[in-house]
Design a protein around this motif. Structure first.
Motif, mmCIF file in Angstrom:
data_model
loop_
_atom_site.group_PDB
_atom_site.id
_atom_site.type_symbol
_atom_site.label_atom_id
_atom_site.label_comp_id
_atom_site.label_asym_id
_atom_site.label_seq_id
_atom_site.Cartn_x
_atom_site.Cartn_y
_atom_site.Cartn_z
ATOM 1 N N UNK A 1 0.919 -1.336 0.244
ATOM 2 C CA UNK A 1 -0.190 -0.126 0.272
ATOM 3 C C UNK A 1 0.437 1.144 0.157
ATOM 4 N N UNK A 2 2.292 1.259 0.709
ATOM 5 C CA UNK A 2 3.251 2.020 0.376
ATOM 6 C C UNK A 2 4.114 2.395 2.088
ATOM 7 N N UNK A 3 4.238 3.350 1.975
ATOM 8 C CA UNK A 3 5.456 3.639 3.356
ATOM 9 C C UNK A 3 5.045 4.276 4.178
ATOM 10 N N UNK A 4 4.344 3.850 5.764
ATOM 11 C CA UNK A 4 4.571 4.453 7.097
ATOM 12 C C UNK A 4 5.412 4.770 8.017
ATOM 13 N N UNK A 5 4.918 6.389 7.892
ATOM 14 C CA UNK A 5 6.518 6.614 9.140
ATOM 15 C C UNK A 5 5.509 7.389 11.038
#
Length: 195
Positions: free
Chosen positions: A183-187
């Motif tokens: 889904x993508x990047x989480x920070x």
């Protein structure tokens, strides 16, 4: 239930869930995770990369390893010496890999050793994690010991369908600031930019 029992129970749940994932989903999520990772500026700018070799139950990291080598990055992989000791060894080709202590491909014993301080960017495995970067591994503590002395950029890679927000943690469990799924990047738990 103790924290250790909670972890064992969650490992059992995730193992069962992992076996139910379709091969189509696995392949698609692997491709998307790899594409996202290769687009990260932190990966692109890194001179020395630490990554693992994915097993059949994990994300296929071979395209990442091949890219790092093609980009002339210093690539190091884990080698497990015993139940408590993991070292980082450099490879120059995927052909260098040999089956290690657990049947997982790793660098040969004669491959050069690197220290944790030499690594600019680390790509880490987990059985499951949450979007905050709290991870559940296989229980040997190799990566917690690695993270205890590591100070550079690190990302956990995990399939979104294996993410669990409730992860039992103990004081020795180190969170990882970035989590990357298809889904993508989480920070730190928040969706973040890519590229």
């Amino acid at each position: 239930m103790t924290r250790q029992e909670e972890k064992q129970s969650l490992r059992k749940t995730i193992r069962a869930l992992n076996t139910q994932l379709s091969s189509r989903y696995r392949q698609k999520s692997d491709r998307e995770i790899v594409a996202h990772l290769l687009a990260m500026p932190e990966y692109q700018q890194a001179e020395t990369v630490f990554c693992f070799v994915g097993t059949s139950r994990e994300i296929d990291t071979r395209p990442i390893l091949a890219d790092a080598l093609a980009q002339k990055k210093v690539l190091c992989l884990p080698a497990c010496l015993d139940r408590s000791t993991m070292v980082l060894r450099q490879i120059c080709s995927l052909d260098d890999l040999v089956p290690g202590a657990y049947g997982i491909l790793e660098p040969p014993a004669e491959a050069p050793l690197l220290s944790v301080d030499e690594v600019d960017f680390s790509i880490l495995p987990c059985m499951t994690c949450n979007h905050l970067g709290q991870r559940l591994g296989r229980g040997f503590g190799y990566y917690d010991r690695f993270l205890a002395g590591y100070r550079s950029s690190a990302v956990l890679i995990c399939r979104e369908q294996l993410i669990r927000e409730e992860i039992p943690v103990e004081p020795h469990d180190y969170p990882v600031p970035w989590v990357l799924t298809e889904v993508g990047l989480y920070e730190d738990g928040t969706p973040a930019r890519l590229g």
